[in-house]
Design an enzyme around this catalytic site. Sequence first.
Site, short mmCIF file in Angstrom:
data_model
loop_
_atom_site.label_atom_id
_atom_site.label_comp_id
_atom_site.label_asym_id
_atom_site.label_seq_id
_atom_site.Cartn_x
_atom_site.Cartn_y
_atom_site.Cartn_z
N GLU A 14 0.78 -1.36 -0.01
CA GLU A 14 -0.12 -0.02 0.10
C GLU A 14 0.86 1.30 -0.01
O GLU A 14 0.27 2.26 -0.40
CB GLU A 14 -0.88 0.15 1.27
N PHE A 32 -10.87 -6.94 14.78
CA PHE A 32 -9.73 -7.38 13.76
C PHE A 32 -9.56 -6.12 12.87
O PHE A 32 -10.54 -5.70 12.02
CB PHE A 32 -10.15 -8.72 13.24
N GLN A 33 -8.38 -5.91 12.57
CA GLN A 33 -7.66 -5.04 11.74
C GLN A 33 -8.41 -3.60 11.83
O GLN A 33 -8.69 -2.57 10.91
CB GLN A 33 -8.14 -5.39 9.91
N LYS A 55 -17.05 -0.24 7.30
CA LYS A 55 -17.38 -1.27 6.07
C LYS A 55 -18.96 -0.98 6.09
O LYS A 55 -19.28 -1.19 4.93
CB LYS A 55 -16.76 -2.65 6.45
N MET A 64 24.83 7.89 0.88
CA MET A 64 24.59 9.26 1.31
C MET A 64 24.78 9.29 2.98
O MET A 64 25.83 10.15 3.51
CB MET A 64 23.38 10.08 1.31
C1 LIG Z 1 12.91 5.32 4.17
C2 LIG Z 1 14.16 6.05 4.56
N1 LIG Z 1 15.09 5.39 5.65
C3 LIG Z 1 16.35 5.91 5.70
C4 LIG Z 1 16.70 7.04 5.22
C5 LIG Z 1 17.91 7.78 5.50
N2 LIG Z 1 18.89 7.62 4.41
C6 LIG Z 1 18.84 8.74 3.36
S1 LIG Z 1 19.76 8.59 2.15
C7 LIG Z 1 20.27 7.00 2.55
C8 LIG Z 1 21.04 6.35 1.69
C9 LIG Z 1 20.55 5.96 0.53
O1 LIG Z 1 21.19 4.87 -0.07
P1 LIG Z 1 21.08 4.33 -1.55
O2 LIG Z 1 19.62 4.30 -2.10
O3 LIG Z 1 21.79 3.17 -2.09
O4 LIG Z 1 21.60 5.96 -2.38
P2 LIG Z 1 22.93 6.48 -2.41
O5 LIG Z 1 23.23 7.46 -1.42
O6 LIG Z 1 24.12 5.21 -2.39
O7 LIG Z 1 23.07 7.10 -3.90
C10 LIG Z 1 19.44 6.75 3.98
C11 LIG Z 1 19.63 5.27 4.61
C12 LIG Z 1 15.66 7.95 4.25
N3 LIG Z 1 15.89 8.77 3.64
N4 LIG Z 1 14.56 7.03 3.98
#
Ligand SMILES: Cc1ncc(C[n+]2csc(CCOP(=O)(O)OP(=O)(O)O)c2C)c(N)n1
Length: 573
Positions: free
Chosen positions: A51, A113-114, A163, A480
């Site tokens: 979802e 439920f749910q 529902k 990052m």
């Molecule tokens: C749902 C979620 N969890 C954690 C983060 C924190 N976060 C920001 S950038 C990043 C790394 C992203 O890695 P990747 O998708 O491999 O991209 P890259 O930076 O290597 O290009 C994380 C963990 C986030 N933005 N969103």
Amino acid sequence: MELLSGAEMLVRALKDEGVETVFGYPGGAVLHIYDALFQQKSISHVLVRHEQAAAHMADAFSRTSGKTGVCLATSGPGATNTVTGIATAYMDSIPLVVITGQVQSDWIGDDAFQETDIVGCTRPIVKHSFMVKKTEDIPATIKKAFYIASTGRPGPVLVDIPKDLTNPAITYEYNYPAKVKLRSYNVVSKGHSGQIKKAVDLLMAAKRPIFYTGGGVIQGNSAAELTELVRKMGFPCTNTLMGLGGFPGDDPLFVGMLGMHGTYEANMAMHHADVVMAIGARFDDRVTNHTSKFCPNAKIIHVDVDPASIAKNIPVDIPIVGPVDQVLKEMLEQLEKTDEKPDQQAIEAWWKQIDAWRAYHGMRYETNPDLLKPQQVIEALYQVTNGEAIITSDVGQHQMFAAQYYKFKHPRQWINSGGLGTMGFGLPAAMGCLVARPDATVACVTGEGSIQMNIQELSTCLQYHFPVKIINLNNQSLGMVRQWQDMQYQGRHSSSTYEESLPDFIKLAEAYGHVGMRVTKPADLEGAMKEAFDLKDRLVFMDISVDPTEHVYPMQIKDGSMRDMWLSKTERT
Ligand SMILES: Cc1ncc(C[n+]2csc(CCOP(=O)(O)OP(=O)(O)O)c2C)c(N)n1
């Protein structure tokens, strides 16, 4: 007189709102609604695999088309799975109507439920929510939900429907209201002419002006007016991450994105400006750096449809509350009538300075004949797609490289989660774009971390033939996170690498019935990209190995001003 059940009324109301596609996933509390959907032809339904993806698809459908997106989920876990999608849309002011099933009315509060109090769960991340109490209220509630979602500063609206209210055995007369009446919700329709005049005077007197524009220009459908105004004045224009495409990225007046990973020239120009014209932008912390050091010499004009955004983070000198397109139109009209001209000499000197800044950094990066740089991949993507593709992204370094190196020419061409920064957005977003614009070329720039957050949607792509081109900048790490760890934690890569546990993305793509391509060498990049984009009807997953040690620059230095930046690993302002 037409008698319809609650479920039929809901579907009919969506049709009367002009909805053609609903993104969703069924379950007990929405089965009557799904049965009503089955028995009609006007509205199609895209069955996602999670979802969260339904919410992102509806959101990106909206970002691409300008219409309100609609998603549907069952009660409990179905509804809570949409929460990240709702928050993503809320942070970027995207109009979304989220319909959730609820347990039957007389069970609410019994831990049925749910059962989840989804109205309560989502209260801080919706523009408004409704819990429908009576079947006959469904049409008017839907009318209000669309009106609230799409007017003023747009945002997500949740409609929770128990529902029993959709029971096919109970019918009512169907009337879809022509108008909405909401006592405490008034939308401004026009900016104050006197304030607009003051802004024009200030712009005319400016010696170092800059336009700083955000997602409000895109959402407010005012890119054409902005472009006309900027060109008329001949001033530099910078866009926020959300505002990219609001002004053509290949125009010489464009100085690039500003903020945390903005260009050197955009951040320097902001810092030294004497007049900042902020339009549909909200002075986000990823733009301003430390607010006390922001634009120390500037008078600030702020145009925004949301009065609550004005002076929220930064005090402004000339606030103008109103729809951005209307305000810019009136500003252009006032400019037509005035004999005043900008100070040509000062503006020329200002451009000379900006060009010097531009030449100094120029978004340079080092290349290596054996190892692909992520920037090179985005540049190749730009070439192969002629700068005309819709680009979605996930969150991380790849997102910033895409924002920096793909020159977005049009509004609604760059689809990303700027406010919430939601990893997992990119793939479902690309699918939503394709529903809005089936003939467009749509590429999802992602990382091997982000893509795994909604990778199950590869199955949805097969079912509905979404020919997304996935550009996976595979740097073998949460890049990052790793960059911050390099810069602030002496390179201690705590839980940002996977220790050889990544899947074989080629086999994975093939397992889902798609095409996989691996690129490891710079020399192979262009040919592989051409091949991938020539496969017009197929989803192609390009797994591209890029330099795992690369950082995104420029990068603002925390708690500094906008001009305090790292320009490379060893060079700072
Ligand atoms: C749902 C979620 N969890 C954690 C983060 C924190 N976060 C920001 S950038 C990043 C790394 C992203 O890695 P990747 O998708 O491999 O991209 P890259 O930076 O290597 O290009 C994380 C963990 C986030 N933005 N969103």
